[in-house]
Scaffold this active site. Structure first.
Site, PDB file in Angstrom:
ATOM      1  N   LYS A 251       0.837  -1.028   0.086  1.00 43.99           N
ATOM      2  CA  LYS A 251      -0.131   0.105   0.097  1.00 43.99           C
ATOM      3  C   LYS A 251       0.960   1.092  -0.060  1.00 43.99           C
ATOM      4  CE  LYS A 251      -3.146   2.575   2.870  1.00 43.99           C
ATOM      5  NZ  LYS A 251      -3.831   2.805   4.227  1.00 43.99           N
ATOM      6  N   ASP A 256      -2.425  10.579   3.209  1.00 38.36           N
ATOM      7  CA  ASP A 256      -3.610  10.176   3.726  1.00 38.36           C
ATOM      8  C   ASP A 256      -4.276  11.192   4.513  1.00 38.36           C
ATOM      9  OD1 ASP A 256      -6.092   9.023   3.615  1.00 38.36           O
ATOM     10  OD2 ASP A 256      -5.295   7.636   5.195  1.00 38.36           O
ATOM     11  N   LYS A 263      -9.493  13.633   8.216  1.00 41.85           N
ATOM     12  CA  LYS A 263      -9.043  13.168   9.637  1.00 41.85           C
ATOM     13  C   LYS A 263      -8.828  14.221  10.426  1.00 41.85           C
ATOM     14  CE  LYS A 263      -5.965   9.468   7.726  1.00 41.85           C
ATOM     15  NZ  LYS A 263      -6.392   8.158   8.605  1.00 41.85           N
ATOM     16  N   ASP A 274       1.906   6.589   5.307  1.00 43.85           N
ATOM     17  CA  ASP A 274       0.892   5.563   5.073  1.00 43.85           C
ATOM     18  C   ASP A 274       1.340   4.961   3.742  1.00 43.85           C
ATOM     19  OD1 ASP A 274      -1.621   4.423   5.536  1.00 43.85           O
ATOM     20  OD2 ASP A 274      -2.746   5.939   4.324  1.00 43.85           O
ATOM     21  N   ASP A 333     -11.907   7.460   3.942  1.00 39.76           N
ATOM     22  CA  ASP A 333     -10.806   7.334   4.477  1.00 39.76           C
ATOM     23  C   ASP A 333     -10.214   5.910   4.791  1.00 39.76           C
ATOM     24  OD1 ASP A 333      -8.420   8.091   6.254  1.00 39.76           O
ATOM     25  OD2 ASP A 333      -9.180   8.115   8.095  1.00 39.76           O
ATOM     26  N   GLU A 335      -9.253   4.146   2.414  1.00 40.33           N
ATOM     27  CA  GLU A 335      -8.768   4.205   1.061  1.00 40.33           C
ATOM     28  C   GLU A 335      -7.885   3.106   0.772  1.00 40.33           C
ATOM     29  OE1 GLU A 335      -5.401   5.324   2.875  1.00 40.33           O
ATOM     30  OE2 GLU A 335      -7.504   5.898   3.429  1.00 40.33           O
ATOM     31  N   ARG A 337      -7.724  -0.063   1.138  1.00 39.04           N
ATOM     32  CA  ARG A 337      -8.359  -1.487   0.854  1.00 39.04           C
ATOM     33  C   ARG A 337      -8.951  -1.186  -0.578  1.00 39.04           C
ATOM     34  NH1 ARG A 337     -12.317  -1.626   5.760  1.00 39.04           N
ATOM     35  NH2 ARG A 337     -10.395  -0.267   6.569  1.00 39.04           N
TER      36      ARG A 337
END
Length: 482
Positions: A251, A256, A263, A274, A333, A335, A337
């Site tokens: 990933k 993010d 967030k 991230d 959020d 995201e 996956r």
């Protein structure tokens, strides 16, 4: 950092400092091979007991080395591998700004801990000063390891060197800010690696138009909110072999914000981390190239930036994934996956022996497991056991969590085949269950490294995990095959 290995103190070495690890129960025995003047008087005067991480300077007391330090390990029979990092930090912190070469006598350590201790030394020696005006004044280049009896050999040291290189590279990538390290930057890094190792790596980069042509609408639902276009990057190592590859999927959300599901501002700077799953894949690929392990591996990186622009995906939007399954995006959020599910479908074209995805996926995993172990999710018992074994060997440990059909109903949506979140309970598990729906055509494991990929607070920074775990796992596969 380079290592050499000797069975006794190398009198011809250019070492500028000597560290001797000593067992509190075998203090005199550990020092028998050295001529130490006035040892009894010094021990009595200082009341040195060789308790754990207790040090004692012996200046001009050792014939072979005027600058010598004793470092206690406590009772060696009770020493846990988890404590090695503190010993390594003591040695490195005291040495790396002063000496180019040091000797470390680790004979007092149980031999099964020698490789882990060497790896701990490399990890302690890492520093990041790329954007500082005043650079670290590190001069330490070589550590001469001394062990009267050891299981260490040249092959293990070569693997440790490779892991050090790959883990440090992953840490560098993770520590770089989002305005430097964005999706195209990760693609350039992969291309640079291929240029460095042209005979070992083959790199392919998909742009957003190619992703659209493949139907990767879940991925594009994330990247379309950013002015930085997304990329899917594949690095194929040892591509000429006929064996089915191990595929590592990382990933790579380079920053993010949470998208429209924004967030909180506090701590959002850490969302540059991230992409640490992607960084660990790049680090592992570099380590493989250095170690030259005879194994077929494909690294795949899903690189995107999650931003809350006017073009961003809204909660409630529905997209069709590359697999044909539809997803209702209830929270932008969640995201990771979304970019992973299309990438996990894409890597089927490599006919993998197995697939491992690595992702800073859920805060729920941090709540469950903290910063010590990574979450391991797989329905495959044999694969779980192999990863757990590699984790113990490398001290880059994992803890197995459930991936059960019972949790799948939490992802039900009244409007699409699946929702991208499963409610407030078992968040790390439902995230894994989401990914599992896209991996049923091959053996698969998911590593949630949200708690272990970086540290916060005074020691803030990327850890480079799970590069040691992945390299040990791959090395074990090579050994089993041979």
């Amino acid at each position: 950092m380079k290592f050499t290995l000797d069975h006794a103190f190398p009198t011809q070495t250019a070492s500028e400092s000597l560290w001797i690890l000593v067992d509190s129960e075998q203090l005199q025995t550990n020092l028998n091979s050295y001529q130490i003047s006035q040892l009894e008087e010094v021990l009595t005067a200082t009341q040195f007991k060789a308790s754990f991480n207790e040090s004692l300077a012996l200046i001009a007391k050792v014939a072979e080395q005027s600058n010598t330090q004793l470092l206690g390990i406590g009772n060696a029979t009770e020493l846990k591998a988890t404590k090695l990092a503190k010993l390594a930090q003591t040695i490195i912190k005291s040495s790396q700004n002063k000496f180019k070469q040091i000797c470390v006598d680790l004979s007092a350590l149980p031999s099964e801990l020698h490789a882990l201790f060497a790896l701990s030394l490399t990890q302690a020696a890492y520093g990041y000063d790329e954007f500082k005006s005043k650079k670290n004044e590190f001069v330490l280049e070589t550590i001469h390891l001394i062990a009267s009896q050891t299981t260490l050999d040249d092959a293990q040291l070569n693997l440790i060197h490779a892991v050090q290189s790959g883990q440090s590279y992953a840490r560098d990538l993770g520590n770089r800010p989002g305005n430097i390290c964005f999706p195209e930057y990760l693609a350039d890094q992969a291309l640079s690696l291929a240029a460095q190792y042209p005979d070992r790596l083959k790199v392919t980069v998909l742009d957003e138009q190619q992703m659209a042509d493949l139907g990767m609408n879940a991925f594009l639902a994330v990247s379309k909110g950013s002015d930085r276009p997304g990329r899917i990057i594949t690095l194929e190592y040892n591509a000429k072999t006929e064996q089915a590859p191990v595929v590592l999927v990382g990933k790579g959300v380079t920053f993010d914000t949470g998208g429209i599901s924004l967030k909180p501002g506090l701590g959002m700077d850490e969302m540059k981390f991230d992409m640490c799953g992607a960084a660990s894949v790049l680090g592992t690929m570099q380590a493989l190239c250095e170690a030259q392990l005879p194994i077929h591996v494909v690294g795949a990186i899903a690189a995107a930036e999650n931003m809350p622009s006017g073009g961003a995906t809204r909660p409630g939007d529905i997209v069709t994934t590359m697999s044909g399954q539809t997803v209702e995006i209830l929270n932008t959020d969640a995201e990771g996956r979304l970019i992973l599910c299309d990438t996990l479908t894409y890597v089927k074209r490599f006919n993998p022996a197995l697939v491992i995805d690595i992702a800073t996926l859920t805060g729920a995993c941090v709540v469950a497991l903290g910063k010590v172990v990574s979450g391991l999710f797989t329905p495959d018992d044999e694969l779980a056991q192999a990863l757990q074994q590699a984790g113990e060997q490398s001290l880059d440990r994992v803890w197995r969590m459930p991936v059960m059909e019972d949790y799948q109903e939490l992802l039900d949506s009244p409007f699409a085949d699946i929702a991208n979140i499963g409610g407030p309970h078992g968040g790390a598990i439902t995230a894994a269950c989401f990914l599992e729906r896209f991996t049923r055509d091959y053996r698969w494991a998911h590593l949630d490294v949200a708690g272990t990929a970086w540290l916060s607070g005074a020691a803030k920074g990327a850890t480079g995990r799970p590069v040691p775990l992945l390299m040990q796992f791959l090395a074990n596969r090579v050994e089993a095959k041979n």
